[in-house]
Design an enzyme around this catalytic site. Structure first.
Site, PDB file in Angstrom:
ATOM      1  N   HIS A   1      -1.983  66.543   4.344  1.00 33.01           N
ATOM      2  CA  HIS A   1      -2.483  67.379   3.251  1.00 33.01           C
ATOM      3  C   HIS A   1      -3.971  67.152   2.993  1.00 33.01           C
ATOM      4  CE1 HIS A   1       1.705  68.198   1.261  1.00 33.01           C
ATOM      5  NE2 HIS A   1       1.540  68.821   2.409  1.00 33.01           N
TER       6      HIS A   1
ATOM      7  N   ASN B   1       8.673  80.162   4.919  1.00 30.55           N
ATOM      8  CA  ASN B   1       7.709  80.226   6.018  1.00 30.55           C
ATOM      9  C   ASN B   1       6.729  81.389   5.903  1.00 30.55           C
ATOM     10  OD1 ASN B   1       8.545  77.948   7.441  1.00 30.55           O
ATOM     11  ND2 ASN B   1      10.138  79.083   8.550  1.00 30.55           N
TER      12      ASN B   1
ATOM     13  N   HIS C   1       6.877  72.608  10.252  1.00 31.01           N
ATOM     14  CA  HIS C   1       7.935  73.562   9.913  1.00 31.01           C
ATOM     15  C   HIS C   1       8.835  73.843  11.110  1.00 31.01           C
ATOM     16  CE1 HIS C   1       6.775  75.419   5.834  1.00 31.01           C
ATOM     17  NE2 HIS C   1       6.116  74.277   5.959  1.00 31.01           N
TER      18      HIS C   1
ATOM     19  N   ASP D   1      -7.035  68.783  -0.741  1.00 29.64           N
ATOM     20  CA  ASP D   1      -7.952  67.659  -0.937  1.00 29.64           C
ATOM     21  C   ASP D   1      -9.235  68.234  -1.536  1.00 29.64           C
ATOM     22  OD1 ASP D   1      -9.837  65.652  -0.815  1.00 29.64           O
ATOM     23  OD2 ASP D   1      -9.448  65.124   1.284  1.00 29.64           O
TER      24      ASP D   1
ATOM     25  N   SER E   1      10.887  77.536  17.911  1.00 29.59           N
ATOM     26  CA  SER E   1      11.683  78.624  17.337  1.00 29.59           C
ATOM     27  C   SER E   1      10.928  79.319  16.214  1.00 29.59           C
ATOM     28  CB  SER E   1      13.030  78.096  16.830  1.00 29.59           C
ATOM     29  OG  SER E   1      12.864  76.993  15.953  1.00 29.59           O
TER      30      SER E   1
ATOM     31  N   ARG F   1       0.761  72.522  10.025  1.00 30.10           N
ATOM     32  CA  ARG F   1       1.904  72.934   9.210  1.00 30.10           C
ATOM     33  C   ARG F   1       2.937  73.680  10.051  1.00 30.10           C
ATOM     34  NH1 ARG F   1       2.360  77.190   4.626  1.00 30.10           N
ATOM     35  NH2 ARG F   1       4.098  76.392   3.398  1.00 30.10           N
TER      36      ARG F   1
ATOM     37  N   ASP G   1      -9.080  62.516   7.007  1.00 28.08           N
ATOM     38  CA  ASP G   1      -9.364  61.139   6.619  1.00 28.08           C
ATOM     39  C   ASP G   1      -8.285  60.655   5.649  1.00 28.08           C
ATOM     40  OD1 ASP G   1      -9.918  62.457   4.228  1.00 28.08           O
ATOM     41  OD2 ASP G   1     -12.092  62.304   4.459  1.00 28.08           O
TER      42      ASP G   1
ATOM     43  N   PRO H   1      10.781  70.275   2.903  1.00 28.24           N
ATOM     44  CA  PRO H   1      10.458  69.667   1.606  1.00 28.24           C
ATOM     45  C   PRO H   1       9.810  70.669   0.674  1.00 28.24           C
ATOM     46  CG  PRO H   1       8.964  68.894   3.324  1.00 28.24           C
ATOM     47  CD  PRO H   1      10.026  69.678   4.015  1.00 28.24           C
TER      48      PRO H   1
END
Length: 323
Positions: A190, A90, A63, A242, A73, A59, A250, A160
């Protein structure tokens, strides 16, 4: 012949060190040939402490690349609380991702001081956590420089949101030359991610006036989420994205979407929208197609807004500019 070989490699070395706006898999061939092994060892050590290393590092990479490009950054710490990492979008980034990059940078500096950028270390670490959690192995293009700008004000509107529909998702990814297929493949990260109750509570308690619970949610899954996230619960409680194989990279994420078990609206819409449903179905039924597309999309993501050549700098400390 040996003279020409020698001249060839000198030219290659000079081109790689000069930089021409291009990334290269062998960028550190001469200056730090063991960099990927050093980073892999640091990532593995961190992963042995906590699995959160995997989703946190992935992640962090996403980002970082979506704001000012893949230039680390996101790593800058500001005493004034106005750096990129301080932006509201963030604040939920797990500290384990930052720690992974810092540890890897320290390990690299002991062998190759002042040579490898934090941006490249983050890109390598993001690849490694995928592989170490069961995902595909793929090569990483290198040669990024670290950015000189990190401002919280630049983040809003560039990431997003969990409420996005397909058009909004496509719009924000297309800004970075990423296609709808790339977006759907990258969303597959995810499968090892987690989120917090306040990011999806609207789907459980206030979806609409006629249906408090989002009807696209599998009813059993909705009940499971409400038990984990009752009203007025601590919003920082972490929930696996998940629910079935949360610690394995997976294609279960796509199977979950077909079963109405997408945690965010922006997840489930990938199956509900006819324009994206065929890709979700393909990735759910063909893990090979998913991992190949994901690897290719990660390479494309890693090229977003990169600084090369004399742009930016090679930070000594990933959390602070050199001057």
């Amino acid at each position: 012949m040996e003279i020409w070989k020698g001249l060839f490699w000198v030219m290659v070395f000079m081109a790689l060190r000069r930089g021409d706006g291009q990334l290269a898999e062998n960028f550190y061939r001469f200056s730090c040939p063991n960099v990927e092994a050093i980073v892999r060892q640091a990532v593995s050590a961190k992963l042995s402490i906590t699995f959160v290393t995997v989703p946190a590092t992935l992640r962090l990479f996403f980002h970082d690349c979506f704001v000012e490009g893949c230039d680390a950054s996101i790593m800058i710490q500001s005493p004034n609380g106005d750096a990129e990492k301080d932006a509201p979008d963030n604040l939920s980034l797990a500290g384990d991702g930052f720690d992974t990059v810092v540890r890897a940078k320290q390990a690299v500096e002991t062998q190759c001081p002042g040579v490898v950028s934090c941006a490249d270390i983050l890109a390598i670490a993001a690849r490694d956590v995928v592989f170490l959690s069961g995902g595909p192995a793929f090569s990483v293009e290198l040669g990024r420089r670290d950015g000189l700008i990190s401002q919280a004000s630049l983040v809003a509107g560039n990431l997003p949101e969990p409420t996005f529909n397909l058009d909004l998702l496509n719009s924000i990814f297309s800004k970075h030359n990423l296609t709808q297929t790339d977006m759907i493949a990258l969303s597959g990260a995810h499968t090892v991610g987690f989120s917090h109750c306040n990011r999806f509570a609207n789907r459980l308690y206030s979806f609409s006036a006629t249906s408090p619970v989002d009807p696209s949610l599998n009813s059993s899954y909705a009940q499971q989420l409400m038990m984990a996230c009752p009203r007025n619960v601590d919003p920082t409680i972490a929930i696996d994205m998940d629910p079935n194989t949360p610690n394995t990279f997976d294609n279960m994420y796509y199977k979950n979407l077909i079963n109405g078990e997408g945690l965010f609206t922006s997840d489930e819409v990938l199956f509900l929208d006819p324009a994206s449903q065929p890709t979700v179905t393909d990735f759910a039924t063909s893990p090979g197609n998913f991992v190949a597309t994901f690897a290719a999309a990660m390479k494309k993501l890693g090229r977003v807004g990169v600084k090369t050549g004399r742009q930016g700098e090679i930070r000594r400390d990933c959390t602070a500019f050199n001057s």
